[in-house]
Design a protein around this motif. Sequence first.
Motif, PDB file in Angstrom:
ATOM      1  N   MET A 100       0.838  -1.213   0.000  1.00 46.10           N
ATOM      2  CA  MET A 100       0.000   0.000   0.000  1.00 46.10           C
ATOM      3  C   MET A 100       0.868   1.258   0.000  1.00 46.10           C
ATOM      4  O   MET A 100       1.861   1.308   0.694  1.00 46.10           O
ATOM      5  N   ALA A 101       0.471   2.197  -0.808  1.00 41.25           N
ATOM      6  CA  ALA A 101       1.208   3.462  -0.864  1.00 41.25           C
ATOM      7  C   ALA A 101       0.211   4.617  -0.840  1.00 41.25           C
ATOM      8  O   ALA A 101      -0.976   4.431  -1.069  1.00 41.25           O
ATOM      9  N   ARG A 102       0.705   5.778  -0.502  1.00 34.88           N
ATOM     10  CA  ARG A 102      -0.135   6.988  -0.583  1.00 34.88           C
ATOM     11  C   ARG A 102       0.307   7.769  -1.821  1.00 34.88           C
ATOM     12  O   ARG A 102       1.482   8.129  -1.945  1.00 34.88           O
ATOM     13  N   ILE A 103      -0.617   8.000  -2.734  1.00 31.60           N
ATOM     14  CA  ILE A 103      -0.262   8.566  -4.042  1.00 31.60           C
ATOM     15  C   ILE A 103      -1.089   9.818  -4.334  1.00 31.60           C
ATOM     16  O   ILE A 103      -2.298   9.841  -4.094  1.00 31.60           O
ATOM     17  N   VAL A 104      -0.438  10.859  -4.842  1.00 32.98           N
ATOM     18  CA  VAL A 104      -1.164  12.003  -5.398  1.00 32.98           C
ATOM     19  C   VAL A 104      -1.090  11.877  -6.915  1.00 32.98           C
ATOM     20  O   VAL A 104      -0.010  11.663  -7.472  1.00 32.98           O
ATOM     21  N   MET A 105      -2.236  11.943  -7.589  1.00 29.80           N
ATOM     22  CA  MET A 105      -2.282  11.843  -9.047  1.00 29.80           C
ATOM     23  C   MET A 105      -2.736  13.195  -9.599  1.00 29.80           C
ATOM     24  O   MET A 105      -3.711  13.755  -9.120  1.00 29.80           O
ATOM     25  N   LYS A 106      -2.033  13.699 -10.616  1.00 30.18           N
ATOM     26  CA  LYS A 106      -2.432  14.989 -11.185  1.00 30.18           C
ATOM     27  C   LYS A 106      -2.745  14.837 -12.670  1.00 30.18           C
ATOM     28  O   LYS A 106      -1.970  14.224 -13.406  1.00 30.18           O
ATOM     29  N   PHE A 107      -3.883  15.428 -13.098  1.00 29.16           N
ATOM     30  CA  PHE A 107      -4.298  15.365 -14.504  1.00 29.16           C
ATOM     31  C   PHE A 107      -4.502  16.774 -15.054  1.00 29.16           C
ATOM     32  O   PHE A 107      -5.240  17.568 -14.458  1.00 29.16           O
ATOM     33  N   GLY A 108      -3.885  17.055 -16.182  1.00 25.36           N
ATOM     34  CA  GLY A 108      -3.971  18.388 -16.792  1.00 25.36           C
ATOM     35  C   GLY A 108      -5.200  18.555 -17.666  1.00 25.36           C
ATOM     36  O   GLY A 108      -6.004  17.627 -17.828  1.00 25.36           O
ATOM     37  N   GLY A 109      -5.335  19.751 -18.252  1.00 23.19           N
ATOM     38  CA  GLY A 109      -6.528  20.139 -18.986  1.00 23.19           C
ATOM     39  C   GLY A 109      -6.890  19.216 -20.152  1.00 23.19           C
ATOM     40  O   GLY A 109      -8.059  18.895 -20.354  1.00 23.19           O
ATOM     41  N   THR A 110      -5.897  18.760 -20.932  1.00 25.15           N
ATOM     42  CA  THR A 110      -6.238  17.908 -22.073  1.00 25.15           C
ATOM     43  C   THR A 110      -6.704  16.533 -21.596  1.00 25.15           C
ATOM     44  O   THR A 110      -7.484  15.870 -22.274  1.00 25.15           O
ATOM     45  N   SER A 111      -6.268  16.126 -20.413  1.00 24.93           N
ATOM     46  CA  SER A 111      -6.690  14.822 -19.877  1.00 24.93           C
ATOM     47  C   SER A 111      -8.119  14.844 -19.347  1.00 24.93           C
ATOM     48  O   SER A 111      -8.708  13.803 -19.095  1.00 24.93           O
ATOM     49  N   VAL A 112      -8.680  16.048 -19.128  1.00 25.06           N
ATOM     50  CA  VAL A 112     -10.040  16.162 -18.579  1.00 25.06           C
ATOM     51  C   VAL A 112     -10.906  17.044 -19.493  1.00 25.06           C
ATOM     52  O   VAL A 112     -11.836  17.713 -19.050  1.00 25.06           O
ATOM     53  N   ALA A 113     -10.591  17.005 -20.820  1.00 22.37           N
ATOM     54  CA  ALA A 113     -11.212  17.948 -21.757  1.00 22.37           C
ATOM     55  C   ALA A 113     -12.718  17.764 -21.916  1.00 22.37           C
ATOM     56  O   ALA A 113     -13.419  18.707 -22.255  1.00 22.37           O
ATOM     57  N   ASP A 114     -13.225  16.547 -21.705  1.00 23.45           N
ATOM     58  CA  ASP A 114     -14.670  16.319 -21.780  1.00 23.45           C
ATOM     59  C   ASP A 114     -15.025  15.176 -20.831  1.00 23.45           C
ATOM     60  O   ASP A 114     -14.141  14.601 -20.185  1.00 23.45           O
ATOM     61  N   ILE A 115     -16.322  14.855 -20.779  1.00 27.71           N
ATOM     62  CA  ILE A 115     -16.753  13.852 -19.791  1.00 27.71           C
ATOM     63  C   ILE A 115     -16.143  12.481 -20.085  1.00 27.71           C
ATOM     64  O   ILE A 115     -15.758  11.757 -19.162  1.00 27.71           O
ATOM     65  N   ASP A 116     -15.989  12.131 -21.367  1.00 27.01           N
ATOM     66  CA  ASP A 116     -15.382  10.840 -21.694  1.00 27.01           C
ATOM     67  C   ASP A 116     -13.961  10.753 -21.157  1.00 27.01           C
ATOM     68  O   ASP A 116     -13.559   9.729 -20.610  1.00 27.01           O
ATOM     69  N   ARG A 117     -13.227  11.833 -21.333  1.00 27.17           N
ATOM     70  CA  ARG A 117     -11.837  11.809 -20.841  1.00 27.17           C
ATOM     71  C   ARG A 117     -11.800  11.814 -19.311  1.00 27.17           C
ATOM     72  O   ARG A 117     -10.933  11.202 -18.699  1.00 27.17           O
ATOM     73  N   ILE A 118     -12.729  12.545 -18.698  1.00 28.25           N
ATOM     74  CA  ILE A 118     -12.789  12.545 -17.229  1.00 28.25           C
ATOM     75  C   ILE A 118     -13.084  11.128 -16.728  1.00 28.25           C
ATOM     76  O   ILE A 118     -12.521  10.667 -15.743  1.00 28.25           O
ATOM     77  N   ARG A 119     -13.924  10.431 -17.484  1.00 30.38           N
ATOM     78  CA  ARG A 119     -14.235   9.050 -17.103  1.00 30.38           C
ATOM     79  C   ARG A 119     -12.992   8.171 -17.235  1.00 30.38           C
ATOM     80  O   ARG A 119     -12.766   7.276 -16.422  1.00 30.38           O
ATOM     81  N   ASN A 120     -12.176   8.458 -18.263  1.00 31.61           N
ATOM     82  CA  ASN A 120     -10.925   7.709 -18.419  1.00 31.61           C
ATOM     83  C   ASN A 120      -9.976   7.983 -17.255  1.00 31.61           C
ATOM     84  O   ASN A 120      -9.316   7.079 -16.742  1.00 31.61           O
ATOM     85  N   VAL A 121      -9.946   9.231 -16.820  1.00 27.93           N
ATOM     86  CA  VAL A 121      -9.145   9.588 -15.648  1.00 27.93           C
ATOM     87  C   VAL A 121      -9.647   8.801 -14.430  1.00 27.93           C
ATOM     88  O   VAL A 121      -8.860   8.267 -13.643  1.00 27.93           O
ATOM     89  N   ALA A 122     -10.975   8.714 -14.303  1.00 28.34           N
ATOM     90  CA  ALA A 122     -11.547   7.978 -13.168  1.00 28.34           C
ATOM     91  C   ALA A 122     -11.070   6.524 -13.181  1.00 28.34           C
ATOM     92  O   ALA A 122     -10.815   5.939 -12.118  1.00 28.34           O
ATOM     93  N   ARG A 123     -10.917   5.956 -14.375  1.00 24.96           N
ATOM     94  CA  ARG A 123     -10.430   4.563 -14.453  1.00 24.96           C
ATOM     95  C   ARG A 123      -8.998   4.458 -13.946  1.00 24.96           C
ATOM     96  O   ARG A 123      -8.640   3.495 -13.269  1.00 24.96           O
ATOM     97  N   HIS A 124      -8.167   5.462 -14.302  1.00 23.01           N
ATOM     98  CA  HIS A 124      -6.788   5.473 -13.772  1.00 23.01           C
ATOM     99  C   HIS A 124      -6.823   5.516 -12.237  1.00 23.01           C
ATOM    100  O   HIS A 124      -6.078   4.823 -11.563  1.00 23.01           O
ATOM    101  N   VAL A 125      -7.721   6.337 -11.700  1.00 20.98           N
ATOM    102  CA  VAL A 125      -7.801   6.491 -10.241  1.00 20.98           C
ATOM    103  C   VAL A 125      -8.283   5.186  -9.609  1.00 20.98           C
ATOM    104  O   VAL A 125      -7.707   4.701  -8.629  1.00 20.98           O
ATOM    105  N   LYS A 126      -9.305   4.597 -10.220  1.00 23.86           N
ATOM    106  CA  LYS A 126      -9.860   3.349  -9.679  1.00 23.86           C
ATOM    107  C   LYS A 126      -8.794   2.249  -9.648  1.00 23.86           C
ATOM    108  O   LYS A 126      -8.736   1.459  -8.707  1.00 23.86           O
TER     109      LYS A 126
END
Lengths: 416, 416
Positions: free
Chosen positions: B1-27
């Motif tokens: 187990m680790a404690r991680i901060v993840m950062k996503f820039g503007g192009t990675s969250v450009a629309d809801i589909d991409r935000i959902r992809n980011v959510a998959r990385h987080v999950k």
Amino acid sequence: MARIVMKFGGTSVADIDRIRNVARHVKREVDAGNEVAVVVSAMAGKTNELVSWTREASAMHDAREYDAVVASGEQVTAGLLAICLQGMGVHARSWQGWQIPIRTDNSHGAARIVDIDGSFLIERFGEGQVAVIAGFQGIGPDNRIATLGRGGSDTSAVAIAAAVKADRCDIYTDVDGVYTTDPRVEPKAKRLSKISFEEMLEMASLGAKVLQVRSVELAMVHKVRTFVRSSFTDPNAPGMDDPINPPGTLICDEEEIVEQQVVTGIAFAKDEAQISLRRVADRPGVSAAIFGPLAEERINVDMIVQNVSEDGTKTDMTFTVPSGDLEKAVKALEKVKGEVGCDAVQSESGLAKISVIGIGMRSHAGVAATAFRALAEKGINIRAITTSEIKISILIDGPYAELAVRTLHGVYGLDK
Amino acid sequence: MARIVMKFGGTSVADIDRIRNVARHVKREVDAGNEVAVVVSAMAGKTNELVSWTREASAMHDAREYDAVVASGEQVTAGLLAICLQGMGVHARSWQGWQIPIRTDNSHGAARIVDIDGSFLIERFGEGQVAVIAGFQGIGPDNRIATLGRGGSDTSAVAIAAAVKADRCDIYTDVDGVYTTDPRVEPKAKRLSKISFEEMLEMASLGAKVLQVRSVELAMVHKVRTFVRSSFTDPNAPGMDDPINPPGTLICDEEEIVEQQVVTGIAFAKDEAQISLRRVADRPGVSAAIFGPLAEERINVDMIVQNVSEDGTKTDMTFTVPSGDLEKAVKALEKVKGEVGCDAVQSESGLAKISVIGIGMRSHAGVAATAFRALAEKGINIRAITTSEIKISILIDGPYAELAVRTLHGVYGLDK
């Protein structure tokens, strides 16, 4: 000098040019020596965009996250208006709900204002600073942004006016006041210069969509004199800063209305449907059995009429619902038919409800009789009648709605 | 187990589909048993839109209002990502700067983080909750929103990682790491698996636009292991959750880099201009007289070379500025020419600066000589040289930039 809260809705702040026009309205009041707080909505279309994103993100979403997303619209407008005002040399700053703070309950997405600390704002009035406040939002007991539900900016404005003990709350909108009836139906409709809180409440809940019902309730409780006026007029036209009689409608305590009319206005709601339950068992608990399931389905029931039965065992029950809810209502009622013990559920849609509103009715007899006679003369059949202290509502067939509105508008001399 | 901060820039969250992809990385990281905080930028284009509105509202605007307007972009993304995560069954909530709080100084529009209270976040980690944090923003001592300036979300992420003592800060971006040089110039460029903070600082400030310089400085001070990786890869591809060696570049303390290379990368900046002041009076205070006016104009001066004069009374002073600032710089210098006592201000644009970077240089002699020899063999003329402990910068004629980069990349074996 007066202390004024000014509220501008989404169409009044739809782009930077319009926000600049709003700033001119504000500057006019400041130049006249008034202390001013401004409450703004999101730019037209923005709230819809934000709401659709939250839906796209997930069908079932956390209302607290919805609030964080959607409240950003008002935040943007408040900042932009403050910038425009500063550009015109007006001392101004923006405030968000959590900064004032505007404390709400925990019902995220449709929160109610619990308390507003007006001390910061009043302090800044003393420094000559205009407060530009994001409407529609506050902060919940969980320290998170809460929104007040659609149209909540009107409520924000009235609540802030109460908190800072403002002399007046000016609601700027896309119409120039409250009319005796809808001018699209009766071109002879006149703008009212004053209307009482109670009358406005009836007008607002009956479809005169000038003000949110909640904001009128709040204004009535706190006696906030609320002035409805247009944001699209020239901010610097003659008479606009006239504190006595600028164009618009003042919603105020009835005591302030010197020349009380018997009837103030005619409201109407089209697309009503009627449901009749025939030969319902006339015993305690039967009304609860009928209206409980409808309330659970969030169907708004109106105009309930129940006649005393001939033999004291059976009765007819009639009420109205919006046409759009009819199918859902009938389905819910068919389920409880046995329990209620009625013969049949009959329904009819395409009806209209016309309401005659006026505080003067309290002390004048014959108001209802005048309406019935006038409608009869036009051959309009009355299906049901309900009355309150200041309102008579009449259910008729839909196609006669406009004729009935014009007839009643004329018979009470509202076009004079 | 680790404690991680993840950062996503503007192009990675450009629309809801991409935000959902980011959510998959987080999950993926949550499913691997990690404690996770996510820092997000505004949706691509949103910040520009908000900034342009503030400009349209007034050319000279209050930075505090600018902050209130512009920070709304990150607020929206944070709420939307929290909703997407919840929709996937991940326990998550959004945080705005003022809620954590992330305290900044009072430099609205370009604020610096003063203090972050990580206690709330750590408490929630214990409850298994993912923190979704609006980047780029905090709250100033005036209790108002403050933004960190462009690219500030990287800084937010690293500062939060330091505050919660994270094991790693993952910066997800549109490239999959830091390369030995720009692959568009040298296709043989290799992705570095590790690079030291000091080297990255040189790479970042020299145009390898993967990370904001400020965030690298902060990471170096707080020893935050920072991992640069791509957000556009399949979130659930094999090896993505490998804590040892997923695709990307780890920026870390040099002690963690076992096989130290002498040279780590070749950075370059095109569009440099050179200014030479001929026969400047060689006396105390003359440098201040030259560079003071340039600093006032906010011109970034680089590569200052001053030779000892022959007779000890006059000297030549050469330095570089970005080509875009040349005209402004020359104008400022012409004004102080008399005071400085120089014969002439000469300038030339269209130059390039090539930098050889490597922590191993400290203990290896001959690194500079290798570069000079290699360039000489290609007939590339060297105009000026400056060196630091871990960097050699060489000024050459612009058209030779790509050739020089490829030559140096090869001579130090970076394509191996």
